[in-house]
Design an enzyme around this catalytic site. Structure first.
Site, short mmCIF file in Angstrom:
data_model
loop_
_atom_site.label_atom_id
_atom_site.label_comp_id
_atom_site.label_asym_id
_atom_site.label_seq_id
_atom_site.Cartn_x
_atom_site.Cartn_y
_atom_site.Cartn_z
N LYS A 12 -45.24 -17.85 48.16
CA LYS A 12 -44.39 -16.71 47.79
C LYS A 12 -45.14 -15.40 47.97
O LYS A 12 -46.39 -15.38 47.98
CB LYS A 12 -43.88 -16.83 46.34
CG LYS A 12 -44.96 -16.78 45.24
CD LYS A 12 -45.30 -15.39 44.73
CE LYS A 12 -46.40 -15.41 43.68
NZ LYS A 12 -47.23 -14.26 43.55
N ASP A 138 -45.81 -19.86 37.11
CA ASP A 138 -45.05 -19.70 38.36
C ASP A 138 -44.37 -20.99 38.82
O ASP A 138 -43.62 -20.96 39.80
CB ASP A 138 -45.99 -19.25 39.51
CG ASP A 138 -46.32 -17.78 39.44
OD1 ASP A 138 -45.62 -17.05 38.71
OD2 ASP A 138 -47.29 -17.36 40.11
#
Ligand code: ATP
Length: 296
Positions: A12, A138
């Site tokens: 990401k 995350d």
């Protein structure tokens, strides 16, 4: 039952990263826009008759014991569901390590999703996310993927419409940045309002599908700490801007820098220069990829 699963664990970038305040318990309240990119680690899961979890990886410096996040993810589900089979995990890393791209979290997320299928555990995405958060803040996002607004301490996730497709040039300089160091040296109470990124404006730009509006609003408060210590981050950003990026930013706590490009030729030329050409001094790892949006 299938005994071999091939998984992709995508990295990401943060299109926006704001820290709102430090809470009494020491955690930071954040407001971030997360975006999955096309660069992925490959993970193979093999069911084995020999009990235990074994890991094999292409990076000799990564742990292959319980310190690896893929091990922790596998153990979490195998203990809860009392799975007696053994598991061999082959992990081929491409996402830069300790780079602000959530590589380890994404690997853990992929293993949770893969084992849920392999052993037919029947867990919903939400149930996987509730387990994933125990492995790292995350991990739930890495299960959800795509364009997402992340709030609270990273646990409040709101999916957003997909960001328009473009090319993403990634460059990680040859430095290691500790996330702990960055947060310890961030004095968010000293930031003026102009120093905070316009995350709400970014959400509107995403809702309108306005890529230039998104590029104009890229912002990460953590850059203030890292750029001061490692000016090479700003040098890479400058280089990418001059090479035609419509926006550039450091991802997460760094040091990876990304540039968004709408001109594929400009992106390919900048990749060549950083990877092999006269600016190869700037970065040790360079990748040219794109925006990745999973089907919802
Ligand atoms: P974030 O964006 O969440 O800050 P990161 O990119 O900074 O993540 P990772 O690459 O996920 O950091 O990993 C950081 C540390 O975790 C490494 O120093 C590494 O030793 C350890 N680690 C454990 N498992 C893994 C894994 N599967 N992949 C990468 N690192 C791992």
């Amino acid at each position: 039952m299938t005994t071999h699963f091939k998984l992709r664990a995508y990295g990401k970038i943060n299109l926006g990263l704001d820290v709102l305040r430090k809470r009494e318990d020491g955690y930071h309240e954040v407001k971030m826009i997360m975006q999955t990119v096309g660069l992925f680690d490959q993970i193979d899961l093999f069911k084995s008759g020999e009990p235990g979890i074994r890991i094999e990886t292409n990076l000799p410096y990564l742990p292959v014991n319980e310190n690896n996040l893929v091990y922790q993810a596998a153990r979490l589900l195998m203990e809860e569901f009392q799975i007696k089979d053994g598991l061999n995990i082959r992990l081929r890393k491409l996402i830069p390590v300790a780079a602000g791209m959530a590589g380890g979290s994404s690997d853990a997320a992929a293993v949770l999703v893969g084992l849920n299928k392999m052993f037919r555990l029947g867990l919903s995405e939400e149930e996987l996310m509730n387990r994933g958060v125990k492995l790292g803040a995350d991990v739930p996002y890495c299960i959800m993927r795509g364009t997402v607004l992340s709030e609270g301490i990273g646990e409040k996730l709101t999916p957003l419409p997909p960001v328009p497709q473009c090319q993403v040039l990634l460059a990680k300089p040859a430095i290691s940045v500790s996330t702990k160091f960055v947060y310890e040296n961030l004095h968010i109470d000293q930031f003026s309002s102009e120093e905070h990124p316009d995350v709400d404006g970014m959400v509107h730009a995403i809702e309108k599908g306005d890529l230039y509006g998104i590029a104009d609003r890229l912002g990460n408060v953590l850059e203030k700490v890292t750029v001061k210590k490692y000016p090479v981050i700003e040098e890479i950003k400058d280089y990418m801007r001059r090479a035609g990026a419509i926006g550039t930013l450091m991802s997460g706590s760094g040091p990876t820098v990304f540039g968004l490009f709408v001109n594929p030729k400009a992106a390919a030329d900048a990749y060549e220069e950083l990877r092999y050409g006269s600016r190869r001094d700037l970065a040790r790892q360079v990748y040219l990829t794109n925006i990745y949006n999973p089907k919802r």
